[in-house]
Every structure is written in structure tokens, then in C-alpha cells.
Scaffold this motif. Structure first.
Motif, short mmCIF file in Angstrom:
data_model
loop_
_atom_site.label_atom_id
_atom_site.label_comp_id
_atom_site.label_asym_id
_atom_site.label_seq_id
_atom_site.Cartn_x
_atom_site.Cartn_y
_atom_site.Cartn_z
N MET A 1 0.85 -1.20 0.00
CA MET A 1 0.00 0.00 0.00
C MET A 1 0.88 1.24 0.00
O MET A 1 1.78 1.37 0.83
N ASP A 2 0.63 2.17 -0.94
CA ASP A 2 1.42 3.40 -1.00
C ASP A 2 1.17 4.26 0.22
O ASP A 2 0.08 4.26 0.81
N LEU A 3 2.20 5.03 0.59
CA LEU A 3 2.08 5.93 1.73
C LEU A 3 1.38 7.22 1.30
O LEU A 3 1.58 7.72 0.19
N LEU A 4 0.55 7.76 2.18
CA LEU A 4 -0.08 9.05 1.94
C LEU A 4 0.92 10.16 2.21
O LEU A 4 1.78 10.04 3.08
N PRO A 5 0.84 11.27 1.46
CA PRO A 5 1.72 12.41 1.74
C PRO A 5 1.37 13.04 3.07
O PRO A 5 0.23 12.93 3.54
N THR A 6 2.33 13.71 3.66
CA THR A 6 2.10 14.43 4.92
C THR A 6 1.80 15.89 4.61
O THR A 6 2.66 16.58 4.05
N PRO A 7 0.61 16.38 4.93
CA PRO A 7 0.30 17.79 4.67
C PRO A 7 1.26 18.71 5.40
O PRO A 7 1.72 18.40 6.51
N VAL A 8 1.55 19.85 4.78
CA VAL A 8 2.56 20.74 5.35
C VAL A 8 1.99 21.69 6.40
O VAL A 8 2.74 22.40 7.06
N THR A 9 0.67 21.72 6.58
CA THR A 9 0.04 22.58 7.58
C THR A 9 -0.71 21.73 8.59
O THR A 9 -1.14 20.61 8.30
N GLN A 10 -0.91 22.29 9.79
CA GLN A 10 -1.69 21.60 10.80
C GLN A 10 -3.14 21.44 10.36
O GLN A 10 -3.77 20.40 10.62
N ALA A 11 -3.67 22.48 9.69
CA ALA A 11 -5.05 22.39 9.21
C ALA A 11 -5.19 21.27 8.20
O ALA A 11 -6.18 20.53 8.19
N ARG A 270 -6.22 7.19 -5.46
CA ARG A 270 -6.11 5.74 -5.33
C ARG A 270 -5.58 5.35 -3.95
O ARG A 270 -6.07 4.42 -3.31
N THR A 271 -4.60 6.11 -3.46
CA THR A 271 -4.02 5.82 -2.15
C THR A 271 -5.02 6.13 -1.03
O THR A 271 -5.12 5.37 -0.06
N LEU A 272 -5.76 7.21 -1.17
CA LEU A 272 -6.80 7.51 -0.19
C LEU A 272 -7.81 6.38 -0.09
O LEU A 272 -8.18 5.94 1.01
N ALA A 273 -8.26 5.90 -1.24
CA ALA A 273 -9.25 4.81 -1.26
C ALA A 273 -8.69 3.57 -0.55
O ALA A 273 -9.41 2.89 0.20
N ALA A 274 -7.41 3.28 -0.76
CA ALA A 274 -6.79 2.10 -0.15
C ALA A 274 -6.69 2.24 1.36
O ALA A 274 -6.69 1.20 2.08
N HIS A 275 -6.61 3.46 1.88
CA HIS A 275 -6.49 3.68 3.32
C HIS A 275 -7.83 3.83 4.01
O HIS A 275 -7.89 3.94 5.24
N MET A 276 -8.93 3.85 3.25
CA MET A 276 -10.25 4.02 3.85
C MET A 276 -10.91 2.66 4.05
O MET A 276 -10.77 1.77 3.21
#
Length: 277
Positions: A1-11, A270-276
């Protein structure tokens, strides 16, 4: 499973966490050209990335709604996207002409109000306006039904043509009660009052979403970014995604996550779907 990116902001981190925690109350908003479909010289040849529909079909059943929000007519976006008759896309809607038209995958129908009379007047006068300023070899007019767009990407000097056309087209639009929406080597003359932010907010509130994601690539997507900011201030977490390009940088400067064009957007979906769940 691919890793999701880390958002650069807290929001953005809060938005991604909310999407993954309760996906069935999430709304995903997506621009079409430059986000789901690569930018091409002739907009009529634009087609969704080949992996876009499979990614959407994997994601859409897991969320409350996926909304493709575009300046194109809804039917054109549906055709160029290949969205009709695809299993898994029952929760997909296409909000065309910045929300003035709506296509529902569940019914396969388009609903829309009458067109603005100023569009027909502008369409009739536009050839004369272009002739008076030299027309710029390679400039191309796209008929969009409820709007008219002048593209300069194929001109001898695309940026010079774009800048030369801005003022006369703005004057033409104003005389007929329209506005000019600038984009990536395109100036679109369209009715006021609707933009991607208004369309996205209306859809989110109608759906009762508890978290949102919006992905776009161009200046016309900035109102949708502002809508996500508004939703965040109202307590609804959101994630801002930029389909990155060298032509427009304003979105990348505000986004929580920047991906590499439509291919990167499709990979993220695609990665979001795999993590849900």
C-alpha cells in the motif's frame, strides 16, 4: 500500500485525519482540466488521465460524494472524463459551468437554468473585437454554451497574446454583464455570481459533509480554496491539494499537499481509497 503524503500545515493534517476517520461523511471536490485531465493545446482533445476513472470508482463508494467542478459544460466533462455508466461512480456529480449545471451519475441527467443573454451577445461581437486588435495568429475561441473562452496557448507568443487580450475582453464582458475568468493561457467570458467556491460550498452543505478535500490547478480554483478555508473556520476539517504545474504557482503556495499534475492527483485518490475502510 502506497504511503499518503504528509500535509505541510496543521489544518491540512487535521483535514486528512478527518477524511480517513469518517470517510462516509466526506466530500471530495476535483477540478477537471489540469487536475483529472492533462492540459493539452486543443481543449476538445482533453481526456481524463487513463487511471482517473478506476481511482474514482475505488474512492467514490467510500465517501459521501465526489464532485467534479469545472468551467466546462457538465455533459462535455462527463464525456471527456468517461464518467457515464461506470460501476462505482453512483456517488459522483459533475458541476459544470462553475455549478450552473449539474449532472448526477445516479440518474445520468443534467439540470440547468436558462443561459445568460450576455453570452450570446459576446459571442456575436467577439470576432470583430479580435479582428480590431489583430486577432493574434493561433488564438482560438472555444464555444462553451454558457460561456465563451479565448485560448492563446497556440499563438505565436502565448503570453503576449494573453496580456494584449485581457483589457479588450474585460471591456466586452462588462458591456454585456459578464466577467472574465483568467486561466492557463485562456480568458473565459462568463456570467457572474457562480464560481467553484460557491458551487463547492453549496454541495458540501447540501450533502452535510463533516470533512472535505479539494484539488485544483488553476486560478479559477482559488475560490474553492477559499471555500475550504471558510469551512475550516466553521469547524469542518479540509485538505487542500494542488495539481502542480510551472504555469500557475498561486495554488501551490496555499496548498497542504502538492502533487505532480493529474498523474499525482490520480495516485493520491487511489491511495486515499486504499487507506479508507
Amino acid at each position: 500500500m502506497d504511503l499518503l503524503p504528509t500535509p505541510v500545515t496543521q489544518a491540512g493534517q487535521a483535514g486528512l485525519a478527518a477524511l480517513l476517520a469518517k470517510p462516509r461523511t466526506a466530500v471530495i471536490g476535483l477540478d477537471f482540466d489540469g487536475t483529472l485531465a492533462p492540459i493539452v493545446a486543443d481543449p476538445e482533445q482533453a481526456r481524463a488521465h487513463p487511471d482517473a476513472v478506476p481511482a474514482l470508482a475505488a474512492l467514490a463508494p467510500k465517501v459521501a460524494s465526489v464532485a467534479v467542478i469545472t468551467g466546462r459544460p457538465a455533459g462535455v466533462a462527463v464525456r471527456h472524463g468517461g464518467f457515464a455508466g461506470t460501476a462505482g461512480l453512483e456517488h459522483l456529480v459533475v458541476l459544470g459551468h462553475y455549478g450552473a449545471e449539474r449532472w448526477d451519475a445516479a440518474t445520468g441527467t443534467v439540470t440547468a437554468p436558462p443561459p445568460h443573454p450576455g453570452v450570446a451577445a459576446v459571442r456575436a461581437e467577439l470576432p470583430g473585437v479580435l479582428d480590431r486588435i489583430g486577432a493574434w495568429h493561433g488564438t482560438w475561441v472555444e464555444e462553451k454554451g454558457r460561456a465563451v473562452a479565448v485560448h492563446t496557448r497556440r499563438a505565436d507568443d502565448p503570453q503576449a497574446a494573453f496580456e494584449a487580450l485581457r483589457e479588450p475582453l474585460a471591456d466586452l464582458a462588462t458591456r454585456h454583464g459578464l466577467i472574465v475568468e483568467p486561466g492557463r493561457m485562456v480568458l473565459e467570458l462568463r456570467p457572474p455570481g457562480m464560481d467553484k467556491g460557491v458551487a463547492f460550498l453549496d454541495h458540501v452543505r447540501t450533502t452535510g459533509a463533516e470533512s472535505v478535500l479539494y484539488a485544483g490547478d488553476d486560478l479559477g480554483d482559488l475560490p474553492a480554496y477559499a471555500a475550504v478555508d471558510k469551512l475550516r473556520s466553521d469547524g469542518i476539517p479540509g485538505l487542500l491539494v494542488c495539481s502542480g504545474s510551472t504555469e500557475v504557482t498561486e495554488l501551490a503556495e496555499r496548498a497542504d499537499v502538492v502533487v505532480d499534475g493529474p498523474e499525482g492527483v490520480v495516485s493520491l485518490l487511489r491511495t486515499l481509497a486504499a487507506h479508507m475502510p
